[in-house]
Scaffold this active site. Sequence first.
Site, PDB file in Angstrom:
ATOM      1  N   CYS A 104      66.046  15.179  67.886  1.00 14.25           N
ATOM      2  CA  CYS A 104      65.511  16.273  68.630  1.00 14.25           C
ATOM      3  C   CYS A 104      66.859  17.309  67.463  1.00 14.25           C
ATOM      4  O   CYS A 104      67.977  17.168  67.890  1.00 14.25           O
ATOM      5  CB  CYS A 104      66.593  16.016  70.304  1.00 14.25           C
ATOM      6  N   CYS A 118      68.460  28.014  79.879  1.00 10.73           N
ATOM      7  CA  CYS A 118      69.219  27.594  79.325  1.00 10.73           C
ATOM      8  C   CYS A 118      70.304  27.894  78.752  1.00 10.73           C
ATOM      9  O   CYS A 118      70.512  28.931  78.600  1.00 10.73           O
ATOM     10  CB  CYS A 118      67.775  27.287  77.428  1.00 10.73           C
ATOM     11  N   CYS A 335      69.260  21.537  76.031  1.00 13.90           N
ATOM     12  CA  CYS A 335      70.068  22.201  74.304  1.00 13.90           C
ATOM     13  C   CYS A 335      70.469  22.691  74.415  1.00 13.90           C
ATOM     14  O   CYS A 335      70.735  24.200  75.396  1.00 13.90           O
ATOM     15  CB  CYS A 335      67.786  22.795  74.251  1.00 13.90           C
TER      16      CYS A 335
HETATM   17  N1  SAH Z   1      62.468  27.705  71.429  1.00 13.37           N
HETATM   18  C1  SAH Z   1      61.594  26.300  72.769  1.00 13.37           C
HETATM   19  C2  SAH Z   1      62.037  25.475  71.578  1.00 13.37           C
HETATM   20  C3  SAH Z   1      63.523  24.529  72.382  1.00 13.37           C
HETATM   21  S1  SAH Z   1      63.790  24.388  74.516  1.00 13.37           S
HETATM   22  C4  SAH Z   1      61.520  26.462  73.222  1.00 13.37           C
HETATM   23  O1  SAH Z   1      61.352  27.078  73.995  1.00 13.37           O
HETATM   24  O2  SAH Z   1      59.977  25.552  73.181  1.00 13.37           O
HETATM   25  C5  SAH Z   1      62.972  23.232  74.301  1.00 13.37           C
HETATM   26  C6  SAH Z   1      63.084  22.615  75.672  1.00 13.37           C
HETATM   27  O3  SAH Z   1      64.033  22.557  76.686  1.00 13.37           O
HETATM   28  C7  SAH Z   1      62.380  24.305  77.107  1.00 13.37           C
HETATM   29  O4  SAH Z   1      60.451  23.773  77.275  1.00 13.37           O
HETATM   30  C8  SAH Z   1      63.155  23.626  78.036  1.00 13.37           C
HETATM   31  O5  SAH Z   1      61.422  22.811  78.788  1.00 13.37           O
HETATM   32  C9  SAH Z   1      63.951  22.738  77.847  1.00 13.37           C
HETATM   33  N2  SAH Z   1      65.365  22.874  78.014  1.00 13.37           N
HETATM   34  C10 SAH Z   1      65.922  23.809  77.911  1.00 13.37           C
HETATM   35  N3  SAH Z   1      67.594  23.577  78.480  1.00 13.37           N
HETATM   36  C11 SAH Z   1      67.210  23.377  79.502  1.00 13.37           C
HETATM   37  C12 SAH Z   1      67.717  23.057  80.845  1.00 13.37           C
HETATM   38  N4  SAH Z   1      69.096  23.539  81.429  1.00 13.37           N
HETATM   39  N5  SAH Z   1      67.156  22.061  81.776  1.00 13.37           N
HETATM   40  C13 SAH Z   1      65.841  21.789  81.513  1.00 13.37           C
HETATM   41  N6  SAH Z   1      65.268  21.940  80.271  1.00 13.37           N
HETATM   42  C14 SAH Z   1      66.354  22.615  79.682  1.00 13.37           C
END
Ligand code: SAH
Length: 342
Positions: A104, A118, A335
């Site tokens: 990833c 996030c 992420c």
């Molecule tokens: N900007 C892009 C890619 C990065 S986020 C996008 O928005 O798709 C990719 C995925 O990470 C998101 O769809 C979300 O499902 C997951 N994600 C990020 N932070 C998270 C968290 N705290 N808990 C669960 N899923 C998370």
Amino acid sequence: MQEFCSLSLEECKQWMEESGEKPFRAAQIFDWVYQKGCLSFDAMTNMSKDLRAKLNSSFCFPSLKCIRTLNSEDGETIKFLWELRDQKRVESVLILSKERRTVCVSIQVGCPARCAFCASGKEGLKRNLTPAEVVEQVLHIDRFLKEKGERVSHIVFMGMGEPMENYETLVKAIQILNDPSAFHISQRRITVSTVGVVEGIRKLAQEPFKVNLVLSLHAPNQHLRKKIIPYARKYPLEEILMAMDEYAEKTGRDITYEYTLLSGLNDQREHAEELAQLLSGKQCTVNLIPYNPVEGLRLHRPEKQAIEEFRFILEDHRINTTWRYTKGKDIAAACGQLALQK
Ligand code: SAH
């Protein structure tokens, strides 16, 4: 000094010609770097001394320094924290799942989307990564795996940042990852996740390669979506869904929607019903992801029963679902979580 890993094979061939060398040398160097994992031109013994000197004065690698790795307790994920030339930090996650070795990757330092759940967007966007900074994440992890006789098999652009907001780097990185002279990771094994940037989705549909596309949906209507994803104000949900349909039609790939479940916010029965209506008739899968706690955020992961119910409603409306217990919870695998830690 140019970063070697930002070069496509074509560009490398061109450089060879301009430097008075034979273009086939480009494929040989790609083999050294991406297949053999060699990061020193001096060690490329089938190149002339003169060519090695020219390469040394024109190109550099690597631009990433691994400053920390963290293994999850279940042994299924390994997180890598990288320091860039300007001391900024990004991370990658290696996910070990049966025979798959998925990386990833991050595409930006920080993120402009600022999703409520996030960690990546907490401090906004710092800067874009260069193609080399993306490719090198894979290169280093591939070298790490090789020691155990394994190779990277899949790539997901789901780390820090919004791929469509760094489009040129995205395309270049995909070309290099996919190139038979480099990693040769097939287009079917490369997945891009987007928060929903309409013109980006449309552009990607026009590219000569066909990668998998995932939309981070997280809500069944525009009103709630804007609350969870501030960036969602930019595009009406219907337009995003239309662009996703066009992408599916053009590429023949099914669509996946990611739905991060947040207790009390988007995980109620009515949300599931509305989501089922929104996606009815589409050839798609909804990937349900229980929220992975991020320090300082007052959000909660739903109870298992609530997730089961949500899933049941979608399945009842003939919508495919997958449910992923977030892997690597104990190592802050969502992420951007590690890069934020001081
Ligand atoms: N900007 C892009 C890619 C990065 S986020 C996008 O928005 O798709 C990719 C995925 O990470 C998101 O769809 C979300 O499902 C997951 N994600 C990020 N932070 C998270 C968290 N705290 N808990 C669960 N899923 C998370």
